[in-house]
Write an enzyme that holds these catalytic residues in place. Structure first.
Site, mmCIF file in Angstrom:
data_model
loop_
_atom_site.group_PDB
_atom_site.id
_atom_site.type_symbol
_atom_site.label_atom_id
_atom_site.label_comp_id
_atom_site.label_asym_id
_atom_site.label_seq_id
_atom_site.Cartn_x
_atom_site.Cartn_y
_atom_site.Cartn_z
ATOM 1 N N LYS A 38 1.193 -1.119 -0.153
ATOM 2 C CA LYS A 38 -0.006 0.426 0.018
ATOM 3 C C LYS A 38 0.408 1.095 0.221
ATOM 4 O O LYS A 38 1.679 1.188 1.033
ATOM 5 C CB LYS A 38 -0.819 -0.056 1.229
ATOM 6 C CG LYS A 38 -2.496 0.556 1.102
ATOM 7 C CD LYS A 38 -3.156 0.157 2.416
ATOM 8 C CE LYS A 38 -4.608 1.114 2.489
ATOM 9 N NZ LYS A 38 -4.771 0.794 3.749
HETATM 10 O O1 G3P Z 1 -7.554 1.718 6.547
HETATM 11 C C1 G3P Z 1 -8.100 2.506 5.346
HETATM 12 C C2 G3P Z 1 -9.146 3.684 5.804
HETATM 13 O O2 G3P Z 1 -9.841 2.472 5.301
HETATM 14 C C3 G3P Z 1 -8.973 4.203 7.205
HETATM 15 O O3 G3P Z 1 -10.785 4.328 7.154
HETATM 16 O O4 G3P Z 1 -11.817 5.141 9.402
HETATM 17 O O5 G3P Z 1 -9.641 5.592 9.875
HETATM 18 O O6 G3P Z 1 -10.873 6.605 7.602
HETATM 19 P P1 G3P Z 1 -10.597 5.222 8.609
#
Ligand code: G3P
Length: 218
Positions: free
Chosen positions: A83
């Site tokens: 990633k």
């Molecule tokens: O892993 C990336 C993404 O899904 C992060 O989500 O909830 O931290 O905005 P969030």
């Protein structure tokens, strides 16, 4: 549509994997930082459990560092996906790693223009963050619709991985729009199961059955 879990928790991944609904896992530095133990060993364990794409993110911000860390991540297991963030160096690293045959997930995507760049350099996955867009009063799902249209127009092979899902509606809308994958925290996957009428209906079925069994014995 494929369903990934967005977590570094092996306990949560094990609990979901046995249900047969899990197609892959996404992690990020914030999620892995919450877990104890060596992160490489944890990622290897996750790959052994899920046997689908597992994203591990680089923390380097320069091209050379991303390449080094990308190779290191890819060596953990054949299921690992590297990633990288949507920066100039990240896009360059995506092109180089993809050319080598590694799968790359371009993350921190907040616009259709960024998603177009990720597809052009051969990203296997693009991760638009819908919840974080909603947080700043911009409809995150509008971005998914745009990306799906653009990728369809040019038949890009990059899979649209809807990230930062905060609730079941994000997942359902992603499926309606034809996104390839939704990645959700374990709590959101739990919510996908729930409907009050299912719980009420099951309770009534069981009560009625129990009554009939008592009556049969009289
Ligand atoms: O892993 C990336 C993404 O899904 C992060 O989500 O909830 O931290 O905005 P969030």
């Amino acid at each position: 549509m494929k369903l990934f879990v967005d977590t570094g928790s092996i306990k949560d991944i094990e609990a979901l994997a046995v249900l047969g609904i899990l197609d892959g896992v996404t992690t990020n530095p914030s999620l892995l930082a919450k877990e104890s133990g060596d992160y490489r060993q944890n990622l290897k364990r996750i790959c052994d459990i899920v046997k689908g794409p597992v994203s591990g993110e680089v923390t380097a911000t320069d091209f050379a560092g991303m390449m080094r860390q990308g190779h290191d991540i890819a060596e953990i297991d054949e299921h690992m996906v590297v990633k990288v963030p949507l920066t100039r160096d990240g896009i360059r690293a995506c092109k180089a790693l993809s050319t080598e045959g590694l799968r790359v997930n371009v993350t921190l995507v907040f616009s259709a223009a960024q998603a177009l760049l990720a597809a052009k350099v051969g990203a296997a996955f693009v991760s638009p963050f819908v919840g974080r867009l909603d947080d700043v009063a911009t409809n995150g799902m509008d971005l998914i619709r745009e990306i799906v249209t653009i990728y369809d127009n040019y038949e890009f092979a990059t899979e649209v991985l809807v990230a930062s899902c905060r609730h079941p509606i994000h997942v359902v809308e992603a499926a309606r729009m034809g996104a390839d994958i939704a990645t959700c925290p374990p709590a959101v996957i739990d919510q996908l199961f729930n409907h009050p009428l299912t719980a009420i209906g099951l309770e009534k079925f069981l009560k009625d059955w129990e009554k009939s069994q008592v009556a049969a014995k009289v």
